[in-house]
Design a protein around this motif. Structure first.
Motif, PDB file in Angstrom:
ATOM      1  N   ASP A 165       0.968  -1.114  -0.042  1.00  0.00           N
ATOM      2  CA  ASP A 165       0.017  -0.022  -0.060  1.00  0.00           C
ATOM      3  C   ASP A 165       0.823   1.219   0.004  1.00  0.00           C
ATOM      4  O   ASP A 165       1.585   1.235   0.914  1.00  0.00           O
ATOM      5  N   SER A 177      -0.535   4.416  -0.473  1.00  0.00           N
ATOM      6  CA  SER A 177      -1.479   5.582   0.311  1.00  0.00           C
ATOM      7  C   SER A 177      -1.336   6.955  -0.538  1.00  0.00           C
ATOM      8  O   SER A 177      -1.711   7.815  -0.154  1.00  0.00           O
ATOM      9  N   THR A 230      -3.972   2.933  -5.318  1.00  0.00           N
ATOM     10  CA  THR A 230      -3.114   3.523  -4.484  1.00  0.00           C
ATOM     11  C   THR A 230      -2.149   2.308  -3.717  1.00  0.00           C
ATOM     12  O   THR A 230      -1.582   2.453  -2.807  1.00  0.00           O
ATOM     13  N   ALA A 231      -2.329   1.108  -4.605  1.00  0.00           N
ATOM     14  CA  ALA A 231      -1.571  -0.082  -4.019  1.00  0.00           C
ATOM     15  C   ALA A 231      -1.265  -1.033  -5.011  1.00  0.00           C
ATOM     16  O   ALA A 231      -1.778  -0.733  -6.148  1.00  0.00           O
ATOM     17  N   THR A 236      -7.098  -0.625  -6.518  1.00  0.00           N
ATOM     18  CA  THR A 236      -7.686   0.672  -5.759  1.00  0.00           C
ATOM     19  C   THR A 236      -7.382   0.160  -4.293  1.00  0.00           C
ATOM     20  O   THR A 236      -7.428  -0.979  -3.951  1.00  0.00           O
ATOM     21  N   ALA A 237      -7.948   1.220  -3.592  1.00  0.00           N
ATOM     22  CA  ALA A 237      -8.087   1.100  -1.922  1.00  0.00           C
ATOM     23  C   ALA A 237      -9.187   0.030  -1.829  1.00  0.00           C
ATOM     24  O   ALA A 237      -9.100  -0.823  -0.929  1.00  0.00           O
ATOM     25  N   THR A 238     -10.299   0.032  -2.605  1.00  0.00           N
ATOM     26  CA  THR A 238     -11.330  -1.178  -2.272  1.00  0.00           C
ATOM     27  C   THR A 238     -10.822  -2.642  -2.764  1.00  0.00           C
ATOM     28  O   THR A 238     -11.111  -3.672  -1.936  1.00  0.00           O
ATOM     29  N   ALA A 255      -7.728  -3.289  -2.661  1.00  0.00           N
ATOM     30  CA  ALA A 255      -6.747  -3.729  -1.565  1.00  0.00           C
ATOM     31  C   ALA A 255      -7.598  -4.347  -0.217  1.00  0.00           C
ATOM     32  O   ALA A 255      -7.146  -5.440   0.207  1.00  0.00           O
ATOM     33  N   ALA A 256      -8.613  -3.698   0.048  1.00  0.00           N
ATOM     34  CA  ALA A 256      -9.357  -4.264   1.194  1.00  0.00           C
ATOM     35  C   ALA A 256      -9.635  -5.593   0.897  1.00  0.00           C
ATOM     36  O   ALA A 256      -9.651  -6.564   1.897  1.00  0.00           O
TER      37      ALA A 256
END
Length: 193
Positions: A115, A117, A127-128, A157-159, A161-162
């Motif tokens: 990540d 950020s 972002t990752a 994307t952040a989503t 990555a989650a």
């Protein structure tokens, strides 16, 4: 021949080109040797390849003394469709990722999620990155050093990555495949997770 020249020769041989057909940029971090980012176009794709992260083996950051010869070595490759955007800031980001073993003690390996950020390149939604296996063959080094492996870098994307943190890397790759998402498209959509 030093490690970096072996890696350069091996990766350029894989793509069937020489130095003349490759653009390069250099990223330098305080206290570290430069990381070079090669950019080469092959057909409809542009390949970004790091050179420099494999100078030294990656080791456990908890070890008191790092082994100067033994341990895994890795470089990174990111492939995008040619002419579809991306660029500003991408070389710096790849340099940061390739330097992360020396700076942060990260061991680069398949399925690792890194990540950043911040956008991977200017105005990118990613972002990752997710690391994966590459089709570039391992580059052998003299014994007892381990070979250098290239790992693919896939922007996420952040989503996404989650999703990797919750379900794992394979689940995200399956979602991309089901949605027909081409991860080499810098303007791609996000899988409905």
């Amino acid at each position: 021949m030093d490690v970096i020249e072996r890696v350069r020769s091996g990766v350029l041989g894989h793509f069937g080109t020489d130095r003349a057909g490759v653009d390069s940029a250099s990223v330098t971090f305080l206290g570290l040797e430069p990381i070079e980012i090669l950019r080469l176009v092959s057909g409809d794709h542009v390949h970004y390849l790091t050179l420099g992260g494999s100078r030294h083996p990656m080791g456990d950051p908890g070890d008191l003394l790092a082994d100067p010869v033994k341990g895994p070595r890795a470089e990174l490759t990111l492939t995008l469709h040619a002419g579809l955007g991306a660029a500003a800031g991408l070389a710096r980001t790849l340099g940061v990722l390739a330097a992360s073993p020396a700076v942060e003690g990260v061991v680069l390996q398949t399925d690792a999620l890194l990540d950043l950020s911040e956008p991977i390149w200017r105005d990118a939604p990613f972002t990752a990155v997710l690391l994966g296996a590459s089709d570039i063959p391992e580059i052998e080094l003299p014994e007892p050093a381990e070979p250098v492996r290239y790992l693919t870098v896939t922007p996420v994307t952040a989503t996404e990555a989650a999703w990797v943190r919750l379900r794992g890397a394979d689940a995200l790759r399956e979602a991309w495949a089901e949605a027909g998402i081409d991860v080499r498209d810098p303007n791609r959509g996000v899988a409905q997770l």
